[in-house]
Design a protein around this motif. Structure first.
Motif, PDB file in Angstrom:
ATOM      1  N   GLU B 109       0.941  -1.276  -0.156  1.00 27.40           N
ATOM      2  CA  GLU B 109      -0.066   0.047  -0.058  1.00 27.40           C
ATOM      3  C   GLU B 109       0.875   1.380   0.181  1.00 27.40           C
ATOM      4  OE1 GLU B 109      -3.413   0.702   0.337  1.00 27.40           O
ATOM      5  OE2 GLU B 109      -3.263   2.618   1.154  1.00 27.40           O
ATOM      6  N   ASN B 113       1.589   3.999  -3.124  1.00 26.89           N
ATOM      7  CA  ASN B 113       1.239   5.510  -3.179  1.00 26.89           C
ATOM      8  C   ASN B 113       2.524   6.386  -3.346  1.00 26.89           C
ATOM      9  OD1 ASN B 113      -1.763   6.511  -2.075  1.00 26.89           O
ATOM     10  ND2 ASN B 113      -1.150   4.440  -1.325  1.00 26.89           N
ATOM     11  N   HIS B 116       3.270   6.951  -7.185  1.00 27.00           N
ATOM     12  CA  HIS B 116       2.731   8.145  -7.673  1.00 27.00           C
ATOM     13  C   HIS B 116       3.399   9.118  -7.923  1.00 27.00           C
ATOM     14  CE1 HIS B 116      -1.933   7.361  -6.944  1.00 27.00           C
ATOM     15  NE2 HIS B 116      -1.374   6.287  -7.623  1.00 27.00           N
ATOM     16  N   ASP B 127       0.603  16.125  -0.171  1.00 29.29           N
ATOM     17  CA  ASP B 127       0.001  14.834  -0.510  1.00 29.29           C
ATOM     18  C   ASP B 127       0.554  13.935   0.548  1.00 29.29           C
ATOM     19  OD1 ASP B 127      -1.666  15.763  -2.436  1.00 29.29           O
ATOM     20  OD2 ASP B 127      -0.445  15.193  -4.018  1.00 29.29           O
ATOM     21  N   PHE B 131      -1.337  11.389   2.772  1.00 27.02           N
ATOM     22  CA  PHE B 131      -1.066   9.802   2.654  1.00 27.02           C
ATOM     23  C   PHE B 131      -0.893   9.561   4.261  1.00 27.02           C
ATOM     24  CE2 PHE B 131       1.643   6.268   1.993  1.00 27.02           C
ATOM     25  CZ  PHE B 131       0.656   5.332   1.609  1.00 27.02           C
TER      26      PHE B 131
END
Lengths: 378, 378
Positions: B109, B113, B116, B127, B131
């Motif tokens: 996970e 992320n 990205h 961001d 997260f």
DNA sequence: TTTAGCACTCGGAGGGTTCGAGTGCTAACG
DNA sequence: CGTTAGCACTCGAACCCTCCGAGTGCTAAA
């Protein structure tokens, strides 16, 4: 003076005006004003003493009973005073509210903050939101409307060294975006010069959707690019057009909620804050209709369940090039509609002016606050 | 096995170990684990039943009484169970905590992320915070450390039309900034070309402080600039160096606070949220010491009064070029130290890797989570 | 039509009681 | 001598009850 009709209310003949009588309006206004200030249900005695109408509490009581029957007021419970209903607030906003006239200090404060020439657009938007939150003492959301026909206007490729260059793209909304690209392969200034010529010829004036894989591969063939430069640049163009075109949302001043007694209940505050922390739902918050610059949405008029007990005031301003921004504040239905809407309107007009290329505002110039003149009555 | 000493506690001879006995440690660990999970004071019966130590509640009770006397536990009131004190949490974190080992799912996970590829640095940082808030379910702050010797590396001036041009500045941290300048006067490409040569010669490699009014006016004389172009460009350089060098702070996931029972009390939540909404104070939150990558600050160990009842876990990552970023989470002292610190550590290592030019992480690669192996005991 | 008077309503504050989880202490046990 | 069962005690949370008073609606008089 007004059309009247007779109606049976609870078995009694009661005068019901199609429009409210002047006296009822005064009473409704007085109740709403007091309630907005105190957040406590308003009793007949308070109004009798403070409204200056020269009526006894008993008379006020009977008028209040009728206003309740007509749906303008509500009673939290039998032995409490009255509170405006959503319908009551709506009537107040539309017809009764004392239009708040900005004081010189308020206007100057706003002007001073506007003249801070701010940097990048997205940072600027969040700064505007922060300022609006301060200005209104309610949580604020700020967002830019989606721009449907956003295109790139200009490409520049800046050679840094043999494996780095900078892409600079100017968009049709006059914003400029850049990215430093690190390459594993090598480039030279001549290649970059050629590429930028090609991109300026083929990729300007078209929307993100028109940048197709076919266009990219055709451009690769035309330039003889084998190292993927074309697709890197085109990919960045797509990214920029997409993210810029889809607008951005910022919420600031969320903790302002706690300043208001209706959000002392943690679950109320939590519900609303959760709603506001979801960027995608903020996009769905009310916005002014096309022919208006401000929109006030009261309690149940909101579509979202989480906002059924809250009101939203939102203004629009022009960012130039058809793009628009919104600033909205969220608060209890017992919101200070008058002051907040006046300040937001003034702020929005200042922003539009600024983005249309307006210079620094002359300090203390309140002459532009048309529409903020005293309203219905002082 | 351990050094012992005898000590009088409330007139009774009681065994006091310099270090805690193994049994006391087990009991302290069990109490802390249960309390972290339930947020309710833990009674002797609970421990007797669940710890697997095979002791009766009476025995546990006497051990608990000693742990309390030693300062590791606290009693909210006489007839309640025990709660770890700040000292107890500190001991738990340092010695007792089961080091959480990331599951494959968790690591994947995070990797997903991280890959990205994000755009501008400031947006990226917020961001990352978002997260991390999701990852830990606590409010998060993300900030970049100040860069003391930030300089401009490169100036480019792009001619758009006779009264508009774009300033592009590449900084020593490899970020690129730009601004579209609207002029009332006119420019031409040749002038801009000359100016950029001059700026690259005179303004690169120097810090913001070195851009003095003298340098600016000397440059104006040297270029024969009378229309203020030099000062516009220099002013932008100063602005960029200042704002970029001073770092930025973002707080996300503030509403996560409400998920924890200790913040059901509105005033607690409000106090902490207010603290977190003040950007300047976020800069003062704890940061890892130079020789560490993670720092855990428990309750009263925090300097700020508002954080006396909260704990902070913060990790550092490298942004390259000496710049560093911090990600911290804020939660109740009853924080899930084990899981949160494991996840944050993994995230920080992934970010450092990414910023050091690392490629996309192979999905599911958990081999890099050194130091996250099972700790003290399962 | 307005107002004074009055009985009535009902939420909130304050105070008392009950309940039970958890404690510390003591005495007995292995 | 450490461990445990037993027991009296503590005290916060929950619940209930009562009282208080602001505010109401209705009625009758001005």
């Amino acid at each position: 003076m007004l059309t009247h009709e007779m109606k049976l209310v609870r078995g009694q003949k009661v005068e019901v005006t199609m429009e409210l009588s002047e006296r009822k309006k005064e009473i409704l206004r007085a109740i709403t004003d007091v309630y907005i200030e105190t957040a406590e249900p308003v009793g007949s005695k308070t109004i009798a003493q403070n409204s200056g109408l020269g009526l006894s509490s008993a008379t006020i009581r009977s008028e209040m009973a009728e206003l309740t029957a007509l749906g303008y007021l509500e009673q939290p419970h039998t032995s409490a005073g009255r509170v405006p209903s959503a319908q009551g607030y709506r009537f107040y906003v539309n017809e009764l509210m004392n239009r708040h006239r900005l004081s010189l200090q308020e206007a100057e404060e706003i002007n001073r903050n506007l003249t801070h020439r701010l940097g990048q657009l997205d940072k600027m938007i969040s700064d505007i939101g922060r300022f609006a939150a301060k200005l209104t003492s309610y949580p604020t959301y700020a967002l830019t409307t989606t721009v449907s026909n956003l295109t790139a206007e200009r490409f520049d490729l800046i050679f840094v060294d043999s494996n780095r260059f900078i892409i600079v793209i100017m968009l049709s909304d006059n914003s400029v975006q850049n990215r430093l690209v690190q390459l594993t392969s090598e480039v030279d200034p001549v290649t970059l010069g050629k590429l930028s010529t090609v991109f300026n010829a083929r990729f300007t004036g078209i929307t993100e959707g028109a940048i197709t894989p076919e266009l990219i591969s055709a451009t690769e063939r035309a330039t003889g690019d084998s190292s993927g430069l074309v697709s890197v640049i085109a990919g960045y163009a797509i990214e920029v057009l997409t993210s810029r075109g889809s607008g951005e949302a910022f919420v600031t001043g969320a903790t302002r909620l706690f300043e208001h007694p209706e959000y002392q209940d943690i679950s109320k505050a939590r519900e609303l804050l959760n709603y506001l922390s979801d960027g995608s739902r903020i996009m769905n918050l009310p916005a002014p209709d096309d022919n208006q610059d401000i929109k006030i949405t009261i309690g149940p008029e909101n579509l979202a369940d989480e906002l059924k007990d809250s009101s939203v005031i939102v203004v629009r301003y022009d960012l130039g090039n058809d793009a628009q921004g919104l600033i909205g504040v969220v608060g209890p239905t017992r919101m200070d509609y008058s002051t907040v809407s006046a300040r937001l309107s003034y702020l929005a007009r200042g922003l539009s002016w600024l983005f249309s290329g307006g210079a620094i505002l002359p300090p203390g110039d309140t002459s532009r606050d048309n529409g903020l003149e005293d309203g219905f009555k002082k």
